[in-house]
Each structure stands twice: as C-alpha cells, then as structure tokens.
Design a protein around this motif. Sequence first.
Motif, short mmCIF file in Angstrom:
data_model
loop_
_atom_site.label_atom_id
_atom_site.label_comp_id
_atom_site.label_asym_id
_atom_site.label_seq_id
_atom_site.Cartn_x
_atom_site.Cartn_y
_atom_site.Cartn_z
N ILE A 1 46.37 34.47 23.02
CA ILE A 1 46.53 35.79 23.64
C ILE A 1 46.22 35.73 25.12
CG2 ILE A 1 45.73 38.18 23.66
CD1 ILE A 1 45.02 37.86 20.69
N THR A 2 45.16 35.01 25.47
CA THR A 2 44.73 34.94 26.86
C THR A 2 45.80 34.32 27.75
OG1 THR A 2 42.43 34.75 26.18
CG2 THR A 2 42.95 34.08 28.41
N SER A 3 46.39 33.22 27.29
CA SER A 3 47.42 32.57 28.10
C SER A 3 48.67 33.43 28.20
CB SER A 3 47.76 31.19 27.52
OG SER A 3 48.20 31.30 26.18
N SER A 4 48.98 34.20 27.18
CA SER A 4 50.17 35.06 27.21
C SER A 4 50.08 36.10 28.32
CB SER A 4 50.35 35.76 25.86
OG SER A 4 50.58 34.84 24.82
N TYR A 5 48.87 36.59 28.56
CA TYR A 5 48.69 37.66 29.54
C TYR A 5 47.82 37.25 30.72
CZ TYR A 5 51.13 41.46 27.24
OH TYR A 5 52.10 42.29 26.72
N ASN A 6 47.64 35.93 30.90
CA ASN A 6 46.84 35.42 32.02
C ASN A 6 45.49 36.10 32.12
OD1 ASN A 6 48.83 33.57 33.00
ND2 ASN A 6 49.94 35.30 33.91
N GLY A 7 44.90 36.37 30.96
CA GLY A 7 43.56 36.94 30.94
C GLY A 7 43.50 38.45 30.98
N HIS A 8 44.62 39.13 31.12
CA HIS A 8 44.63 40.59 31.16
C HIS A 8 44.67 41.14 29.72
CE1 HIS A 8 45.14 40.55 35.49
NE2 HIS A 8 46.16 39.70 35.35
N LEU A 9 43.53 41.14 29.09
CA LEU A 9 43.49 41.41 27.65
C LEU A 9 43.67 42.88 27.32
CD1 LEU A 9 40.68 38.91 26.63
CD2 LEU A 9 43.16 38.61 26.60
N ARG A 10 43.34 43.77 28.22
CA ARG A 10 43.60 45.20 27.96
C ARG A 10 45.10 45.46 27.87
NH1 ARG A 10 39.36 48.81 28.53
NH2 ARG A 10 37.41 47.91 29.30
N ARG A 11 45.86 44.75 28.66
CA ARG A 11 47.32 44.87 28.55
C ARG A 11 47.80 44.26 27.23
NH1 ARG A 11 49.97 41.90 33.12
NH2 ARG A 11 51.84 42.56 31.98
N ALA A 12 47.20 43.14 26.87
CA ALA A 12 47.59 42.49 25.61
C ALA A 12 47.32 43.40 24.42
CB ALA A 12 46.83 41.17 25.45
N ALA A 13 46.27 44.20 24.49
CA ALA A 13 45.92 45.10 23.39
C ALA A 13 47.02 46.11 23.09
CB ALA A 13 44.61 45.83 23.70
N LYS A 14 47.89 46.36 24.06
CA LYS A 14 48.96 47.33 23.88
C LYS A 14 50.27 46.70 23.40
CE LYS A 14 47.02 50.09 27.66
NZ LYS A 14 47.28 50.66 29.02
#
Length: 315
Positions: free
Chosen positions: A198-211
């Motif tokens: 997940i981290t690599s998918s969003y370059n660490g922007h995990l709040r965006r990944a949560a959506k």
Amino acid sequence: MQILVYGAGVLGSYLAHELERGGHKVTMLARGRRADELEKNGNVIRHYLQFRTTVHNVRVIRELQPDDVYDLIFVVMKYPDFESVLPALAANHSRHIVLMGNNASPGPMEEYLQTHSPVPKKVAFAFQSIAGWRENGLVISVRSPRTKINIGGLGQDLSWRSVIDQALVNTKFKWSYQKDMDEWLKSHFVFILPLNFITSSYNGHLRRAAKDKKLLHLVIDAVDEGHQVLEKNGYTVTPAAQKQFARKQRKLFYFLLKIMLSTPISGILLSDKAVSANETTALQHAFNQLKKRANMATPAWDELQRYSPVDSPNK
C-alpha cells in the motif's frame, strides 16, 4: 542470566532494555557507529506511545568469539542479515539460541547451526511485535504496553523453554509458544507483505490510500491468495483466525484496514520503519518460491505489486 543480544537495531535495543530491567547481565553486539553510541550514551530508548525515555548502560562487544559463552543468545535482525552471522553463531560455544525476526527459511538456519557447531545447540525462533526507528543516537520504539513475543521450535515443543521463561519472566513481555514457528512465520509474512505494498502504491500518502476501494480489496484478495499458497504447500495458516479474517470476514477486514490507514500510526507500521525495503524484497522472493512450488496463480497479488492509483476508476 548472562544474555547476549546480537543486533542493536530497534528490536534488539528494546529487547536488551527489557532484559536489563529483568535483572539479567546483558551484553549487546553492535558495530560501527551504533557500537560507539551505545558505549558513549548507553541504550537510549524513547517510548513513543508511553511518552518517556529510558537509558541503560550495557556491555558492548563488536565480534562474537567462540569462547564467549552465554546462557542465552537472542539474534535480532532483518531476515536478509541472518545468513551472514550464522558462521559466528555456529562456532560459538553457547548452547541456546533464539533467532528473532521475520524469517522465511528457519529450517535451513537451524540445520546449519546444529551441523556446524562444536557443541550441541538448542535453537528457537521468535517474533517481537514492535516497530520504530533510530534517530540521533537513540531508538524510538512504537509498541503496546505489553509487547507480544511469539516463540517456538519447528514442529515440536521446545524441551528447553524453561531457559527462555527464566529470561523473560521479570519483563513486560507477553510471550506465547507456538509448536511450529515455521508455519507461524510464513503465515505472518504473507499477511504483512500485501499491506506493505500500500505504501509504495501511494508513496506513503496513506490517507489517500484509505479512500481507494479497489486497492483495499486487492490487499484482502492478495492476503487470501497468500494463505492458499501456503495451504497448497502443506502449511497450516497460523493462527487459524488469520485465514478466516481474510476469507470470511472481508467487510470487517476492509473496515479495519480503512481505519488504520486513516491514522498517523499507519505511517510507522506500513513503512521501512517496520519492514525495510531489502527485507520486503527478500520475503517477496521467498513467496515467489512458495508460489512456484504450489503451481498457483495469484492475480490479485501480482496486480497489487504493480498497482498505481491512476489505474483505479475512483481516481
């Protein structure tokens, strides 16, 4: 007890802290700058969630000699680093060793230590549930009040668990014994690897990944595929509830994953502060070998590895 903690990263430093508090004579094996820090300032730990800092002076060595005998040696390091220390451990005359950390090949490691040692060796494997990082000469640990340790042998009860109990009894650890740590460790890394993608998918922007609904469902599917790969190789997913969580409680898994990614703590738990990039690569290689032996397709796992937010219709 005379105890050596071989490795002075986040996990090793916290383990040494607890063992020192437990009344044992603790030695830490460290090298380079880390050894200098420990000799000059002691084992300094900032307990992130407990809002306090502790300092313990410990004996520090830089090499393990054959005649340096300890009642118990804990080897605490990243999975790719274990292989390089096995010769020194095998040559050493200490009889009780616990290899602690992610580990995709405990069997060969145990065989090497027992085959190449001049004395009979008792070997166990363990995992300590803690994250953190090193910063400015100290360790920052992120943990619960009672850090959990899973520990055990490979398919059999440990005949020497009393030695481990004696080491841990006066600490704040909560430990439990597993009959087969090989199954436990493999079950663990097939669970955590999809989460770390997940981290690599969003370059660490995990709040965006949560959506990202598609991404979260891919993670759940990949975890289930990982469990199926283990089962096809004859392993039992341990603990059993982990398999049921991904396979039959998907809505709960999805909800908890979404909540976790929305909190600041996820930036620590799903980053190289918990599993480094080289360790992720090594564990992924081990999974690929298991997948090859199982002769099984893992489409969700494969897509997750190359996932980009632009591929999602929600973006």
